[in-house]
Design an enzyme around this catalytic site. Structure first.
Site, PDB file in Angstrom:
ATOM      1  N   LYS A 165     -11.094  -2.976  -3.611  1.00  0.00           N
ATOM      2  CA  LYS A 165     -12.222  -1.856  -3.653  1.00  0.00           C
ATOM      3  C   LYS A 165     -11.645  -0.515  -3.904  1.00  0.00           C
ATOM      4  O   LYS A 165     -12.310   0.168  -4.450  1.00  0.00           O
ATOM      5  CB  LYS A 165     -13.252  -1.776  -2.426  1.00  0.00           C
ATOM      6  CG  LYS A 165     -12.471  -1.658  -0.959  1.00  0.00           C
ATOM      7  CD  LYS A 165     -13.499  -1.437   0.083  1.00  0.00           C
ATOM      8  CE  LYS A 165     -13.714  -2.588   1.122  1.00  0.00           C
ATOM      9  NZ  LYS A 165     -12.518  -2.929   1.907  1.00  0.00           N
ATOM     10  N   LYS A 182      -4.649  -8.548  -6.647  1.00  0.00           N
ATOM     11  CA  LYS A 182      -5.886  -8.740  -5.729  1.00  0.00           C
ATOM     12  C   LYS A 182      -7.187  -7.788  -6.314  1.00  0.00           C
ATOM     13  O   LYS A 182      -6.716  -6.797  -6.351  1.00  0.00           O
ATOM     14  CB  LYS A 182      -5.649  -8.596  -4.285  1.00  0.00           C
ATOM     15  CG  LYS A 182      -6.739  -8.996  -3.239  1.00  0.00           C
ATOM     16  CD  LYS A 182      -6.184  -8.605  -1.960  1.00  0.00           C
ATOM     17  CE  LYS A 182      -6.455  -7.222  -1.484  1.00  0.00           C
ATOM     18  NZ  LYS A 182      -6.916  -6.867  -0.265  1.00  0.00           N
ATOM     19  N   LYS A 205       0.974  -1.142   0.046  1.00  0.00           N
ATOM     20  CA  LYS A 205       0.002  -0.014   0.091  1.00  0.00           C
ATOM     21  C   LYS A 205       0.913   1.331   0.067  1.00  0.00           C
ATOM     22  O   LYS A 205       0.406   2.175  -0.805  1.00  0.00           O
ATOM     23  CB  LYS A 205      -0.846   0.071   1.340  1.00  0.00           C
ATOM     24  CG  LYS A 205      -2.064  -1.068   1.284  1.00  0.00           C
ATOM     25  CD  LYS A 205      -3.354  -0.730   1.803  1.00  0.00           C
ATOM     26  CE  LYS A 205      -4.305  -1.620   1.630  1.00  0.00           C
ATOM     27  NZ  LYS A 205      -5.700  -1.545   2.717  1.00  0.00           N
TER      28      LYS A 205
HETATM   29  N1  AQP Z   1      -9.687  -9.811  -3.445  1.00  0.00           N
HETATM   30  C1  AQP Z   1     -10.030 -10.421  -2.252  1.00  0.00           C
HETATM   31  N2  AQP Z   1     -10.099 -11.788  -2.402  1.00  0.00           N
HETATM   32  C2  AQP Z   1     -10.718 -12.591  -1.162  1.00  0.00           C
HETATM   33  N3  AQP Z   1     -10.805 -11.781  -0.010  1.00  0.00           N
HETATM   34  C3  AQP Z   1     -10.490 -10.455  -0.087  1.00  0.00           C
HETATM   35  N4  AQP Z   1     -10.676  -9.632   0.858  1.00  0.00           N
HETATM   36  C4  AQP Z   1     -10.532  -8.422   0.595  1.00  0.00           C
HETATM   37  N5  AQP Z   1     -10.266  -8.469  -0.948  1.00  0.00           N
HETATM   38  C5  AQP Z   1     -10.403  -9.781  -1.005  1.00  0.00           C
HETATM   39  C6  AQP Z   1     -11.237 -10.056   2.298  1.00  0.00           C
HETATM   40  O1  AQP Z   1     -12.096  -8.953   2.791  1.00  0.00           O
HETATM   41  C7  AQP Z   1     -11.967  -8.497   4.367  1.00  0.00           C
HETATM   42  C8  AQP Z   1     -12.047  -7.046   4.278  1.00  0.00           C
HETATM   43  O2  AQP Z   1     -10.955  -6.685   3.537  1.00  0.00           O
HETATM   44  P1  AQP Z   1     -10.814  -5.097   3.947  1.00  0.00           P
HETATM   45  O3  AQP Z   1     -11.772  -4.289   3.294  1.00  0.00           O
HETATM   46  O4  AQP Z   1     -10.780  -4.704   5.608  1.00  0.00           O
HETATM   47  O5  AQP Z   1      -9.287  -4.827   3.474  1.00  0.00           O
HETATM   48  P2  AQP Z   1      -8.578  -5.319   2.369  1.00  0.00           P
HETATM   49  O6  AQP Z   1      -8.348  -6.763   2.426  1.00  0.00           O
HETATM   50  O7  AQP Z   1      -7.547  -4.450   2.077  1.00  0.00           O
HETATM   51  O8  AQP Z   1      -9.865  -5.090   1.022  1.00  0.00           O
HETATM   52  P3  AQP Z   1      -9.404  -4.316  -0.188  1.00  0.00           P
HETATM   53  O9  AQP Z   1     -10.875  -4.431  -0.807  1.00  0.00           O
HETATM   54  O10 AQP Z   1      -8.394  -4.371  -0.849  1.00  0.00           O
HETATM   55  O11 AQP Z   1      -9.525  -2.885   0.487  1.00  0.00           O
HETATM   56  P4  AQP Z   1      -8.843  -1.540  -0.004  1.00  0.00           P
HETATM   57  O12 AQP Z   1      -8.865  -1.394  -1.201  1.00  0.00           O
HETATM   58  O13 AQP Z   1      -9.466  -0.319   0.938  1.00  0.00           O
HETATM   59  O14 AQP Z   1      -7.392  -1.976   0.820  1.00  0.00           O
HETATM   60  C9  AQP Z   1     -10.729  -9.412   4.543  1.00  0.00           C
HETATM   61  O15 AQP Z   1     -11.117 -10.558   5.096  1.00  0.00           O
HETATM   62  C10 AQP Z   1      -9.918  -9.589   3.587  1.00  0.00           C
HETATM   63  O16 AQP Z   1      -8.996 -10.643   3.354  1.00  0.00           O
END
Ligand code: AQP
Length: 338
Positions: free
Chosen positions: A204, A201, A118
């Site tokens: 969002k 990955k 990040k």
């Molecule tokens: N691509 C993914 N595949 C499987 N699991 C996923 N998770 C997130 N992306 C995937 C799971 O969703 C939960 C919440 O994640 P989060 O929103 O707290 O943080 P993150 O993992 O950083 O998700 P994002 O979508 O990538 O958010 P941003 O873009 O804001 O950093 C977790 O259990 C995660 O494993």
């Protein structure tokens, strides 16, 4: 192994840092619902204090928090069976987070690959909160003495750190107070990849909307994104080994399997030999049939934000019955005068 004196309790959270994606749904929420329905004690959180480790427009943060709550409920979580909260309404998360910032070591934090991903080349300019994030995440879990945490694959390292923090606290103070939490990383889609790049990955906060399926996308948008998803020119294999070195194909097959509640082997027995021109419409139809009831229900719930706020306020009250005594005992163990 979790110490036997801790009764099973599930905690997990999602950041309201954008709209929910198919990755969040398949990697986390589907499992949240299963664990709730298995009758376990479950606490699910919109982690707004984590979201602000990167800039969030205040109006967007409020809307995303309510939309995330709507997504939880529309997916099958209910306030009757699970405690649903947003993190900032339960102050003990941040209070224990500070304690754990003092337990965790700089070297542990520096190894966190999510921070490196990040922060990228910008490490000197990102917030201190982004660096310390895993200590707050450990507090989110351990303030409930949670024993099981359902997450996607990307959170595995943070959960190992949570175990290290619990172990060090227990060791330093000569207690057996915090449980050694078990990660629950299960299913065909624990790591859903970007539709534009099979090595990244699905996220969002990816600048490209075409890289992800949002839980609020309508049927046409879902079909279009799947039709345009990056693939290779070969037909789908009939055996799992045939997906090695084909990250985009593997991703679409994993998504199909997870949505259809089957294994990848079962999916390939069904669709092996198909060209993407045949498989993609099948996948789009399946995705729409699974996701549209959820997005429809989310829209209905979002029409009454006051009801969502009431659910979160009630959840915070229930949560604090657990978190306040755990924090009080933590402070007592540490010698803080009460
Ligand atoms: N691509 C993914 N595949 C499987 N699991 C996923 N998770 C997130 N992306 C995937 C799971 O969703 C939960 C919440 O994640 P989060 O929103 O707290 O943080 P993150 O993992 O950083 O998700 P994002 O979508 O990538 O958010 P941003 O873009 O804001 O950093 C977790 O259990 C995660 O494993």
């Amino acid at each position: 192994m979790t110490s036997p004196q801790f009764t099973p309790r599930v905690f997990s959270g999602i950041q309201p840092s954008g709209g929910l994606t198919l990755g969040n749904y398949l990697g986390a929420i589907k499992r949240f619902v299963q664990m709730q329905d298995e009758g376990m004690e479950t606490i699910y959180c919109m982690v707004d204090l984590h979201a602000v480790t990167v800039w969030q427009n205040p109006a967007d943060l409020a809307r995303n928090t309510r939309e995330l709550a709507a997504g939880f409920i529309a997916s099958g979580l209910t306030p009757e069976k699970s405690i649903l909260i947003n993190q900032s309404q339960v102050p003990e998360h941040a209070q224990l987070g500070w304690v754990f910032s003092c337990v965790a070591r700089m070297g542990w934090m520096q190894r966190m690959t999510q921070f490196k991903d990040k922060a990228g080349k910008n490490a000197q300019n990102v917030s201190l909160g982004l660096f310390g994030y895993p200590a707050l995440m450990a507090a989110d879990i351990l303030i409930y003495h949670a024993t099981h945490v359902p997450v996607g694959e990307d959170q595995k390292q943070h959960l190992e750190l949570t175990r290290d923090i619990a172990t060090k606290f227990n060791h330093d103070y000569g207690v057996d107070f915090f449980p050694i939490t078990e990660p629950v990383i299960e299913g065909a889609a624990t790591r859903v990849m970007s539709l534009r790049d099979g090595s990244k990955k699905m996220s969002k906060s990816d600048p490209s909307d075409a890289s992800r399926i949002n839980m609020t996308d309508d049927a046409d948008t879902i079909a279009k994104k799947i039709r345009k998803a990056k693939t290779d020119p070969d037909a789908l294999p009939s055996e799992v080994e045939g997906l090695a070195d084909r990250p985009e194909a593997r991703n679409l097959v994993n998504i199909y399997a997870a949505l259809n509640e089957q294994t990848v082997e079962q999916t390939l027995a069904e669709v092996g030999g198909q060209q993407f021109g045949t498989f993609k419409p099948l996948l789009a139809e399946l995705a729409v049939s699974r996701l549209s009831p959820i997005s429809g229900e989310m829209a209905r719930l979002m029409a009454d934000p006051a009801e969502i706020d009431r659910i979160l306020a009630r959840g915070a009250e229930q949560a604090r019955e657990i978190t306040a005594p755990v924090l009080a005992r933590t402070y007592e163990i540490m010698g803080m005068v009460r």
